[in-house]
Scaffold this motif. Sequence first.
Motif, PDB file in Angstrom:
ATOM      1  N   LEU A 283       6.467   0.825 -16.266  1.00  0.00           N
ATOM      2  CA  LEU A 283       5.440  -0.069 -15.726  1.00  0.00           C
ATOM      3  C   LEU A 283       4.325   0.733 -15.058  1.00  0.00           C
ATOM      4  N   ARG A 284       4.698   1.745 -14.301  1.00  0.00           N
ATOM      5  CA  ARG A 284       3.687   2.596 -13.660  1.00  0.00           C
ATOM      6  C   ARG A 284       2.775   3.226 -14.699  1.00  0.00           C
ATOM      7  N   ILE A 285       3.370   3.724 -15.783  1.00  0.00           N
ATOM      8  CA  ILE A 285       2.580   4.369 -16.829  1.00  0.00           C
ATOM      9  C   ILE A 285       1.680   3.356 -17.523  1.00  0.00           C
ATOM     10  N   ALA A 286       2.236   2.201 -17.854  1.00  0.00           N
ATOM     11  CA  ALA A 286       1.483   1.181 -18.584  1.00  0.00           C
ATOM     12  C   ALA A 286       0.267   0.706 -17.802  1.00  0.00           C
ATOM     13  N   HIS A 287       0.397   0.605 -16.483  1.00  0.00           N
ATOM     14  CA  HIS A 287      -0.696   0.112 -15.644  1.00  0.00           C
ATOM     15  C   HIS A 287      -1.575   1.237 -15.101  1.00  0.00           C
ATOM     16  N   GLY A 288      -1.189   2.480 -15.378  1.00  0.00           N
ATOM     17  CA  GLY A 288      -1.963   3.606 -14.867  1.00  0.00           C
ATOM     18  C   GLY A 288      -1.910   3.739 -13.361  1.00  0.00           C
ATOM     19  N   HIS A 289      -0.832   3.246 -12.765  1.00  0.00           N
ATOM     20  CA  HIS A 289      -0.688   3.315 -11.312  1.00  0.00           C
ATOM     21  C   HIS A 289      -0.176   4.693 -10.895  1.00  0.00           C
ATOM     22  N   GLN A 290      -0.803   5.263  -9.885  1.00  0.00           N
ATOM     23  CA  GLN A 290      -0.442   6.599  -9.436  1.00  0.00           C
ATOM     24  C   GLN A 290       0.164   6.618  -8.036  1.00  0.00           C
ATOM     25  N   ALA A 291      -0.174   5.640  -7.217  1.00  0.00           N
ATOM     26  CA  ALA A 291       0.153   5.737  -5.792  1.00  0.00           C
ATOM     27  C   ALA A 291       0.965   4.557  -5.290  1.00  0.00           C
ATOM     28  N   GLY A 292       1.966   4.128  -6.074  1.00  0.00           N
ATOM     29  CA  GLY A 292       2.888   3.096  -5.619  1.00  0.00           C
ATOM     30  C   GLY A 292       2.393   1.674  -5.771  1.00  0.00           C
ATOM     31  N   GLU A 293       1.215   1.485  -6.390  1.00  0.00           N
ATOM     32  CA  GLU A 293       0.672   0.131  -6.516  1.00  0.00           C
ATOM     33  C   GLU A 293       1.580  -0.787  -7.319  1.00  0.00           C
ATOM     34  N   ALA A 294       2.344  -0.214  -8.257  1.00  0.00           N
ATOM     35  CA  ALA A 294       3.195  -1.030  -9.120  1.00  0.00           C
ATOM     36  C   ALA A 294       4.291  -1.744  -8.337  1.00  0.00           C
ATOM     37  N   LEU A 295       4.620  -1.267  -7.146  1.00  0.00           N
ATOM     38  CA  LEU A 295       5.653  -1.931  -6.355  1.00  0.00           C
ATOM     39  C   LEU A 295       5.262  -3.367  -6.013  1.00  0.00           C
ATOM     40  N   SER A 296       3.969  -3.650  -5.911  1.00  0.00           N
ATOM     41  CA  SER A 296       3.536  -5.003  -5.557  1.00  0.00           C
ATOM     42  C   SER A 296       3.995  -6.027  -6.588  1.00  0.00           C
ATOM     43  N   ILE A 297       4.196  -5.593  -7.811  1.00  0.00           N
ATOM     44  CA  ILE A 297       4.645  -6.496  -8.873  1.00  0.00           C
ATOM     45  C   ILE A 297       6.054  -7.014  -8.589  1.00  0.00           C
ATOM     46  N   TYR A 298       6.847  -6.219  -7.866  1.00  0.00           N
ATOM     47  CA  TYR A 298       8.240  -6.583  -7.585  1.00  0.00           C
ATOM     48  C   TYR A 298       8.428  -7.205  -6.204  1.00  0.00           C
ATOM     49  N   GLU A 299       7.342  -7.391  -5.464  1.00  0.00           N
ATOM     50  CA  GLU A 299       7.485  -7.974  -4.142  1.00  0.00           C
ATOM     51  C   GLU A 299       8.006  -9.411  -4.226  1.00  0.00           C
ATOM     52  N   VAL A 300       8.967  -9.725  -3.367  1.00  0.00           N
ATOM     53  CA  VAL A 300       9.483 -11.081  -3.291  1.00  0.00           C
ATOM     54  C   VAL A 300       8.400 -11.976  -2.672  1.00  0.00           C
ATOM     55  N   GLU A 301       8.190 -13.116  -3.292  1.00  0.00           N
ATOM     56  CA  GLU A 301       7.134 -14.007  -2.834  1.00  0.00           C
ATOM     57  C   GLU A 301       7.330 -14.358  -1.370  1.00  0.00           C
ATOM     58  N   ASN A 302       6.241 -14.277  -0.618  1.00  0.00           N
ATOM     59  CA  ASN A 302       6.213 -14.615   0.807  1.00  0.00           C
ATOM     60  C   ASN A 302       7.061 -13.659   1.673  1.00  0.00           C
ATOM     61  N   ALA A 303       7.411 -12.496   1.096  1.00  0.00           N
ATOM     62  CA  ALA A 303       8.155 -11.533   1.901  1.00  0.00           C
ATOM     63  C   ALA A 303       7.245 -10.958   2.962  1.00  0.00           C
ATOM     64  N   PRO A 304       7.773 -10.639   4.142  1.00  0.00           N
ATOM     65  CA  PRO A 304       6.930 -10.016   5.164  1.00  0.00           C
ATOM     66  C   PRO A 304       6.498  -8.633   4.702  1.00  0.00           C
ATOM     67  N   SER A 305       5.291  -8.222   5.056  1.00  0.00           N
ATOM     68  CA  SER A 305       4.810  -6.915   4.626  1.00  0.00           C
ATOM     69  C   SER A 305       5.609  -5.829   5.307  1.00  0.00           C
ATOM     70  N   ALA A 306       5.864  -4.733   4.557  1.00  0.00           N
ATOM     71  CA  ALA A 306       6.671  -3.640   5.104  1.00  0.00           C
ATOM     72  C   ALA A 306       5.827  -2.691   5.909  1.00  0.00           C
TER      73      ALA A 306
END
Length: 306
Positions: A283-306
């Motif tokens: 997923l990181r490669i497909a989206h060209g994400h370099q700095a952890g941005e792909a983690l947002s795709i897996y965030e649980v809805e309405n989860a408190p920010s870490a």
Amino acid sequence: MAAAEITGIPTIDLIDFPRQSEKLLQACEDWGSFRLINHDVPLTLLSEVKSVVRSLFDRPDEIKRRNTAVIPGSGYLALKPDYPLYEALGLYDIVSDNALDNFCSQLDATPQERETMKLFAGKLHELGKDLGRKIAASVGLTSNLFDGWTCQFRINKYHFTEETVGSVGVITHTDSSFLTILLDDESVGGLEVLDKSGTFVAVDPLPGSLLVNLGDVAKVWSNGRMCNVKHRVMCKEAVTRFSVAMFVLGPKEEEAIEAPAELLKPDQPRVYHPFTYNEYRKLRIAHGHQAGEALSIYEVENAPSA
């Protein structure tokens, strides 16, 4: 303490556990980066590995290109327009004798070079597993955290010259792995980590030590508590720079990466949905994400920010 004041990042003394367990956890949460001293990797072996690395990069291009990738980024990376200063060799699955032998054969390694790489791989793998146990213990878990996880070597060369001083050797990124153990160049700096204020802090060389950076998987496993440190390499001087990184990637096959149930509380619910390492890497490669941005795709809805 002097080392911590020089580099800005914490220093963890591996012979001072469990007393340093709280300091380790704080380093993981506040920095995602720390130095290791009094580790079990002999200084003579570190010196021998550095000599082998220089020798391997001296091979002709046609030999280095035999170092083919098992997964994207795990083989030879030649100089190219978007990374004009950076060259790398890779060994996927350092625990596998076959993979290590194949890597050495690809590069026409001598018997002595093979033995050095084998000893170093074994020592770093054991150190990685020890760190996994200590990190788990720091959050109150008894776990052989990294047992059966895949580990990968990346051997780096930075072609720094007078003309490139002030240039970026490797752009700002996070590692997709849980953690990286780095044997950095003891005489040439350039590595910088981003602190919580958003300021880049130079990580100066400390001979005899090893550096640890936490990646995206650590942030997920810790339910957002630990820092997946953003870092980069800058050209500070016209000297060729070498380093060796061992990445503790994630579980093999289809085992999910997720925060253990013991780390979840009513006021600290799950932050990320489970995923496999291979799924996340692709997923990181497909989206060209370099700095952890792909983690947002897996965030649980309405989860408190870490």
